[in-house]
Design an enzyme around this catalytic site. Structure first.
Site, PDB file in Angstrom:
ATOM      1  N   ASP A  14       0.842  -1.209   0.000  1.00  0.00           N
ATOM      2  CA  ASP A  14       0.000   0.000   0.000  1.00  0.00           C
ATOM      3  C   ASP A  14       0.875   1.258   0.000  1.00  0.00           C
ATOM      4  O   ASP A  14       0.569   2.240  -0.675  1.00  0.00           O
ATOM      5  CB  ASP A  14      -0.933  -0.025   1.217  1.00  0.00           C
ATOM      6  CG  ASP A  14      -1.640  -1.364   1.329  1.00  0.00           C
ATOM      7  OD1 ASP A  14      -2.269  -1.763   0.339  1.00  0.00           O
ATOM      8  OD2 ASP A  14      -1.519  -2.029   2.374  1.00  0.00           O
TER       9      ASP A  14
ATOM     10  N   HIS B  38      -4.798  -3.412   6.347  1.00  0.00           N
ATOM     11  CA  HIS B  38      -4.625  -3.639   4.896  1.00  0.00           C
ATOM     12  C   HIS B  38      -6.010  -4.002   4.342  1.00  0.00           C
ATOM     13  O   HIS B  38      -6.353  -5.175   4.179  1.00  0.00           O
ATOM     14  CB  HIS B  38      -3.616  -4.765   4.665  1.00  0.00           C
ATOM     15  CG  HIS B  38      -3.502  -5.145   3.208  1.00  0.00           C
ATOM     16  ND1 HIS B  38      -3.039  -4.285   2.242  1.00  0.00           N
ATOM     17  CD2 HIS B  38      -3.798  -6.298   2.557  1.00  0.00           C
ATOM     18  CE1 HIS B  38      -3.060  -4.885   1.061  1.00  0.00           C
ATOM     19  NE2 HIS B  38      -3.520  -6.104   1.225  1.00  0.00           N
TER      20      HIS B  38
HETATM   21  P1  NAD Z   1      -2.470 -18.451  -4.504  1.00  0.00           P
HETATM   22  O1  NAD Z   1      -3.808 -19.076  -4.389  1.00  0.00           O
HETATM   23  O2  NAD Z   1      -1.848 -18.290  -5.847  1.00  0.00           O
HETATM   24  O3  NAD Z   1      -1.430 -19.259  -3.612  1.00  0.00           O
HETATM   25  C1  NAD Z   1      -1.693 -19.582  -2.295  1.00  0.00           C
HETATM   26  C2  NAD Z   1      -0.938 -20.858  -1.989  1.00  0.00           C
HETATM   27  O4  NAD Z   1      -1.092 -21.098  -0.608  1.00  0.00           O
HETATM   28  C3  NAD Z   1      -1.486 -22.077  -2.749  1.00  0.00           C
HETATM   29  O5  NAD Z   1      -0.411 -22.726  -3.401  1.00  0.00           O
HETATM   30  C4  NAD Z   1      -2.100 -22.947  -1.650  1.00  0.00           C
HETATM   31  O6  NAD Z   1      -1.956 -24.321  -1.908  1.00  0.00           O
HETATM   32  C5  NAD Z   1      -1.275 -22.484  -0.455  1.00  0.00           C
HETATM   33  N1  NAD Z   1      -1.924 -22.692   0.842  1.00  0.00           N
HETATM   34  C6  NAD Z   1      -3.227 -22.584   1.157  1.00  0.00           C
HETATM   35  N2  NAD Z   1      -3.421 -22.870   2.449  1.00  0.00           N
HETATM   36  C7  NAD Z   1      -2.202 -23.141   2.968  1.00  0.00           C
HETATM   37  C8  NAD Z   1      -1.762 -23.533   4.253  1.00  0.00           C
HETATM   38  N3  NAD Z   1      -2.613 -23.695   5.258  1.00  0.00           N
HETATM   39  N4  NAD Z   1      -0.442 -23.748   4.428  1.00  0.00           N
HETATM   40  C9  NAD Z   1       0.431 -23.609   3.399  1.00  0.00           C
HETATM   41  N5  NAD Z   1       0.063 -23.261   2.157  1.00  0.00           N
HETATM   42  C10 NAD Z   1      -1.241 -23.030   1.944  1.00  0.00           C
HETATM   43  O7  NAD Z   1      -2.560 -17.043  -3.744  1.00  0.00           O
HETATM   44  P2  NAD Z   1      -1.522 -15.819  -3.812  1.00  0.00           P
HETATM   45  O8  NAD Z   1      -1.904 -14.947  -4.954  1.00  0.00           O
HETATM   46  O9  NAD Z   1      -0.141 -16.323  -3.705  1.00  0.00           O
HETATM   47  O10 NAD Z   1      -1.947 -15.029  -2.482  1.00  0.00           O
HETATM   48  C11 NAD Z   1      -1.693 -15.566  -1.204  1.00  0.00           C
HETATM   49  C12 NAD Z   1      -2.300 -14.683  -0.125  1.00  0.00           C
HETATM   50  O11 NAD Z   1      -1.654 -13.398  -0.115  1.00  0.00           O
HETATM   51  C13 NAD Z   1      -3.792 -14.386  -0.307  1.00  0.00           C
HETATM   52  O12 NAD Z   1      -4.425 -14.438   0.961  1.00  0.00           O
HETATM   53  C14 NAD Z   1      -3.797 -12.968  -0.826  1.00  0.00           C
HETATM   54  O13 NAD Z   1      -5.013 -12.313  -0.557  1.00  0.00           O
HETATM   55  C15 NAD Z   1      -2.652 -12.373  -0.032  1.00  0.00           C
HETATM   56  N6  NAD Z   1      -2.091 -11.117  -0.525  1.00  0.00           N
HETATM   57  C16 NAD Z   1      -1.748 -10.189   0.412  1.00  0.00           C
HETATM   58  C17 NAD Z   1      -1.183  -8.985   0.009  1.00  0.00           C
HETATM   59  C18 NAD Z   1      -0.818  -7.940   1.022  1.00  0.00           C
HETATM   60  O14 NAD Z   1      -0.480  -6.807   0.596  1.00  0.00           O
HETATM   61  N7  NAD Z   1      -0.831  -8.175   2.314  1.00  0.00           N
HETATM   62  C19 NAD Z   1      -0.966  -8.738  -1.352  1.00  0.00           C
HETATM   63  C20 NAD Z   1      -1.322  -9.723  -2.277  1.00  0.00           C
HETATM   64  C21 NAD Z   1      -1.896 -10.927  -1.842  1.00  0.00           C
HETATM   65  C1  LMR Z   2      -3.704  -6.584  -2.646  1.00  0.00           C
HETATM   66  O1  LMR Z   2      -3.777  -5.560  -1.963  1.00  0.00           O
HETATM   67  O2  LMR Z   2      -3.422  -6.582  -3.856  1.00  0.00           O
HETATM   68  C2  LMR Z   2      -3.931  -7.916  -1.966  1.00  0.00           C
HETATM   69  O3  LMR Z   2      -4.273  -7.731  -0.630  1.00  0.00           O
HETATM   70  C3  LMR Z   2      -4.891  -8.780  -2.682  1.00  0.00           C
HETATM   71  C4  LMR Z   2      -6.315  -8.292  -2.522  1.00  0.00           C
HETATM   72  O4  LMR Z   2      -7.177  -9.113  -2.194  1.00  0.00           O
HETATM   73  O5  LMR Z   2      -6.558  -7.116  -2.745  1.00  0.00           O
END
Ligand code: NAD
Ligand code: LMR
Length: 330
Positions: free
Chosen positions: A159, A187
């Site tokens: 962010d 967030h």
């Molecule tokens: P994705 O679905 O591509 O990958 C997630 C992976 O986590 C998958 O491979 C799945 O098998 C694995 N997984 C699920 N449960 C699990 C567990 N209990 N233990 C271990 N592995 C597990 O998703 P992504 O695009 O990589 O996003 C992951 C997370 O990050 C989401 O919750 C997304 O919203 C979050 N995210 C946060 C931010 C932030 O700024 N804080 C930014 C982007 C994404």
């Molecule tokens: C983001 O900010 O891109 C991540 O937290 C993914 C989402 O769900 O917005």
């Protein structure tokens, strides 16, 4: 050669994992002379794709990469770890808010907190990326008996980077010249990117960008809703920029913060700063003192406008905490 630093990454076969592992293995977190071990944690269905990722790591022959351990076992995954990057969880789809994921993802972080406490190195630090990351980090910290709360973080750096980029575009001044930008709170769409203390090229952002209506309106909503805009356009949530922000967060926590500046990361509030209630993970202006010690930057002016926004995001964090109270041991 230095002893390797061990980094555990959950969700290692996911979108963010794929954008993150190769950069860590090539030295992006700790520099070009620091070897790393990777412990890659997936749930069972993720183990096969993870095998492919491990083959690709092998095929890069990274000079700094030592051991790579793929596993679905949390004890093995967090054994001896110095940095736990908790990414693994379900991302939201179009039309959802991140908070809607609490019921699905929250419980993941109880077992992970316990396993970190049981297996990790004495100096372990944990960054939660999986959403809703603030409250997931709170659950994790609360279940990691014996680990000080100041070693848990939730990611709001994406962010901050988004906000800097928007201000740079509007002002025509490169984003590297945008400093002192704090994201306050959650967030989520209630986060508050504080432009009132931001500097652009060393001058107050509010002097460089005199369009106050844009700052209070379109700027805030663009940053607050950027994640949803990416999901809408890409059909998937942000991954490369999220991985990049996770790297920025760790880099900022292991290196002293440049004098006068701060960075954004959600930390555990003990109730002593900016009127934030105790017992939530909330983003504030943070300065790293040394690798392992950080402090909340005090005395950042909070205008009436800013306070109104901070109150909204804090209220949401308190509501999220109430929603998951069964996952937080007393
Ligand atoms: P994705 O679905 O591509 O990958 C997630 C992976 O986590 C998958 O491979 C799945 O098998 C694995 N997984 C699920 N449960 C699990 C567990 N209990 N233990 C271990 N592995 C597990 O998703 P992504 O695009 O990589 O996003 C992951 C997370 O990050 C989401 O919750 C997304 O919203 C979050 N995210 C946060 C931010 C932030 O700024 N804080 C930014 C982007 C994404
Ligand atoms: C983001 O900010 O891109 C991540 O937290 C993914 C989402 O769900 O917005």
């Amino acid at each position: 050669m230095k002893d390797p630093i061990t980094v555990s990454i959950t969700g290692a076969a996911g979108q963010i994992g794929y954008a993150l592992l190769f950069r860590i293995a090539s030295g992006a977190l700790f520099g070009p002379d620091q070897p790393v071990n990777l412990r890659l944690i997936e749930i069972e269905p993720g183990l096969k794709p993870l095998q492919g990722v491990v083959m690709e790591l092998d095929d890069c022959a990274f000079p700094l990469l030592r051991e790579v351990v793929p596993t679905a076992d949390l004890n093995e995954g967090f054994r001896g770890t110095n940095w736990a990057l908790l990414v693994g969880s379900v991302p939201r789809k179009a039309g959802m808010e991140r908070g809607d994921l609490l019921g699905i993802n929250g419980k993941i972080f109880t077992g992970q907190g316990q396993a970190i406490a049981k297996n990790a190195a004495a100096d372990v630090r944990t960054l939660v990326v999986g959403n809703p990351c603030n409250t997931n980090a709170l659950i994790c910290a609360a279940n990691a008996d014996g680990i000080p709360k100041d070693r848990f973080f939730a990611m709001t750096r994406l962010d901050e980077n988004r906000a800097k980029s928007q201000l740079a575009k509007k002002s025509g001044i490169h984003h590297s010249q945008v400093t002192n930008l704090c994201i306050w709170g959650n967030h989520s769409p209630t986060m508050y990117p504080d432009f009132t203390n931001t500097l652009i090229g060393g001058k107050p952002a509010t002097e460089v960008i005199t369009d106050r209506a844009w700052l209070e309106g379109e700027f805030l909503t663009t940053v607050q809703k950027r994640g949803a805009a990416i999901i809408e356009a890409r059909g998937l949530s942000s991954a490369a920029s999220a991985a990049n922000a996770a790297i920025d967060t760790v880099v900022s926590l292991v290196n002293p913060t440049p004098a006068g500046d701060w960075h954004s990361v959600a930390v555990y509030s003990d109730g002593s700063y900016y009127g934030m209630p105790a017992g939530i993970m909330t983003s504030m202006p943070i300065r790293t003192v040394t690798n392992g010690t950080w402090e909340v930057v005090e005395g950042v002016p909070v205008s009436e406008f800013s306070q109104g926004k901070i109150d909204i995001t804090v209220k949401e964090l308190l509501e999220e905490r109430e929603f998951v109270k069964d996952l937080i041991p007393a």
